[in-house]
Every structure is written in C-alpha cells, then in structure tokens.
Design a protein around this motif. Sequence first.
Motif, PDB file in Angstrom:
ATOM      1  N   ALA A 138      13.689 -10.330 -23.202  1.00 16.85           N
ATOM      2  CA  ALA A 138      12.707  -9.245 -23.295  1.00 16.85           C
ATOM      3  C   ALA A 138      13.092  -8.227 -24.363  1.00 16.85           C
ATOM      4  CB  ALA A 138      12.554  -8.564 -21.931  1.00 16.85           C
ATOM      5  N   TRP A 187       6.689 -16.971 -30.218  1.00 12.16           N
ATOM      6  CA  TRP A 187       7.431 -17.395 -29.029  1.00 12.16           C
ATOM      7  C   TRP A 187       7.217 -16.479 -27.826  1.00 12.16           C
ATOM      8  CZ3 TRP A 187      10.728 -13.381 -28.160  1.00 12.16           C
ATOM      9  CH2 TRP A 187      11.100 -12.613 -29.280  1.00 12.16           C
ATOM     10  N   ALA A 188       6.300 -15.526 -27.949  1.00 12.89           N
ATOM     11  CA  ALA A 188       6.024 -14.592 -26.844  1.00 12.89           C
ATOM     12  C   ALA A 188       5.391 -15.360 -25.679  1.00 12.89           C
ATOM     13  CB  ALA A 188       5.097 -13.486 -27.311  1.00 12.89           C
ATOM     14  N   ILE A 222       8.039  -6.851 -31.190  1.00 14.15           N
ATOM     15  CA  ILE A 222       6.796  -6.073 -31.071  1.00 14.15           C
ATOM     16  C   ILE A 222       6.916  -4.767 -31.857  1.00 14.15           C
ATOM     17  CG2 ILE A 222       5.404  -4.754 -29.419  1.00 14.15           C
ATOM     18  CD1 ILE A 222       5.744  -7.195 -27.515  1.00 14.15           C
ATOM     19  N   TYR A 258      -0.742  -5.910 -23.621  1.00 19.97           N
ATOM     20  CA  TYR A 258       0.210  -6.904 -24.131  1.00 19.97           C
ATOM     21  C   TYR A 258      -0.508  -7.889 -25.055  1.00 19.97           C
ATOM     22  CZ  TYR A 258       3.604 -10.770 -24.009  1.00 19.97           C
ATOM     23  OH  TYR A 258       4.480 -11.767 -24.345  1.00 19.97           O
ATOM     24  N   LEU A 273      11.958  -9.697 -27.553  1.00 21.81           N
ATOM     25  CA  LEU A 273      10.501  -9.582 -27.619  1.00 21.81           C
ATOM     26  C   LEU A 273      10.087  -8.149 -27.925  1.00 21.81           C
ATOM     27  CD1 LEU A 273       7.709 -10.851 -27.302  1.00 21.81           C
ATOM     28  CD2 LEU A 273       7.925 -10.503 -24.823  1.00 21.81           C
ATOM     29  N   ASN A 274      10.711  -7.186 -27.268  1.00 19.00           N
ATOM     30  CA  ASN A 274      10.430  -5.772 -27.526  1.00 19.00           C
ATOM     31  C   ASN A 274      10.723  -5.430 -28.986  1.00 19.00           C
ATOM     32  OD1 ASN A 274      11.116  -2.798 -25.510  1.00 19.00           O
ATOM     33  ND2 ASN A 274      10.253  -2.880 -27.550  1.00 19.00           N
ATOM     34  N   SER A 325       1.096 -13.434 -20.673  1.00 20.82           N
ATOM     35  CA  SER A 325       1.253 -12.287 -19.782  1.00 20.82           C
ATOM     36  C   SER A 325       1.354 -12.688 -18.317  1.00 20.82           C
ATOM     37  CB  SER A 325       0.120 -11.282 -19.985  1.00 20.82           C
ATOM     38  OG  SER A 325      -1.123 -11.891 -19.735  1.00 20.82           O
ATOM     39  N   GLN A 361       2.255 -10.161 -31.711  1.00 23.26           N
ATOM     40  CA  GLN A 361       3.416 -10.727 -31.032  1.00 23.26           C
ATOM     41  C   GLN A 361       3.999 -11.881 -31.832  1.00 23.26           C
ATOM     42  OE1 GLN A 361       2.372 -11.968 -27.085  1.00 23.26           O
ATOM     43  NE2 GLN A 361       1.104 -10.186 -26.746  1.00 23.26           N
TER      44      GLN A 361
END
Length: 156
Positions: free
Chosen positions: A145, A46-47, A152, A38, A148-149, A50, A43
């Motif tokens: 998520a 704003w990620a 990415i 990760y 975020l995905n 972990s 990224q």
Amino acid sequence: MTTATTRHPLVGLAVFVAAVAVTAVVGSLSAVSASERYQALAQPPWAPPSWLFGPVWTVLYVLIAVSGWLVWKAEGTTTRLLPYAVQLLLNALWTPLFFAAERYTLALVDIIALAIAIIWTITAFRRHRPSALLLVPYLAWVLFATALNAAIVTLN
C-alpha cells in the motif's frame, strides 16, 4: 502489571477486537465514497481493484487483534503493547488523510510511519513468535500500500 489469574482471556480478546474495530470504523467512516475516489485517481497498472481492499483488511484486522491479544494473554499489560497502540493510531489516521482530506502526500508520510511502527511491533513481539508472525501479512500489505500510495502521489 496484571497477573494471569486476575485476567479473563475472553474479556481481553474483546478489548483487542474492540480496539481494532475502532480503527476500522474510523477508516470506514472517512471512506464513504472511497471506491469512487480511488477509481477516479490515476493509478499504476498494478493497482488492485477497489473491491479487494475490504476483504484483505478484514483478514488483517483479525490477525492484528489476535496478535495483540496473545501478547497480552502471556504478559498482561506490558510496554510491548506500546508500538501496537502506535501502529493502530497510525492505521486509523491513514484513511481519513487519504480519502476524506485527499492529502495523498501526508497519507504517504503516515503509511511510511505505519510500516515502521509495524516493524517495531513485530520486534517487540519477537518473544511471542506466533504474535510476531501474525503481523507479517499486515506488514507485507502495508508495504504494498505504501508503494501504491507513492505511485498515486507521483501520478496525481
């Protein structure tokens, strides 16, 4: 359909906790080096860090188990639990797709389907308002998520 008099609530709760635990274990077994992977990805700013994922998912998994159990406790084995089972399956698939297989686009497709399955589950549970409401934080996290995905996928 089983009746309330033939079902033991704590046994039912144990079954729902076990089903959610299996989902979590599938994810954790395929994410042995998830933190490093990760952090190695490009990224968005704003990620989240972990370390945040473990505590968030722990709370969400408890809510998911209790939500399903409350519906089962009220109705027994019912078709309302079908979308619940589907969302657990899609949830279990995401981590192996994303971390173990590094198939970020396929993981994105899975998490979009997961969000839809959670909405389907909330809709199916609407007659049991507490059960439906317990899934709202899960939906919010999965939508985050998903974004975020997608970021990415775009950045990598």
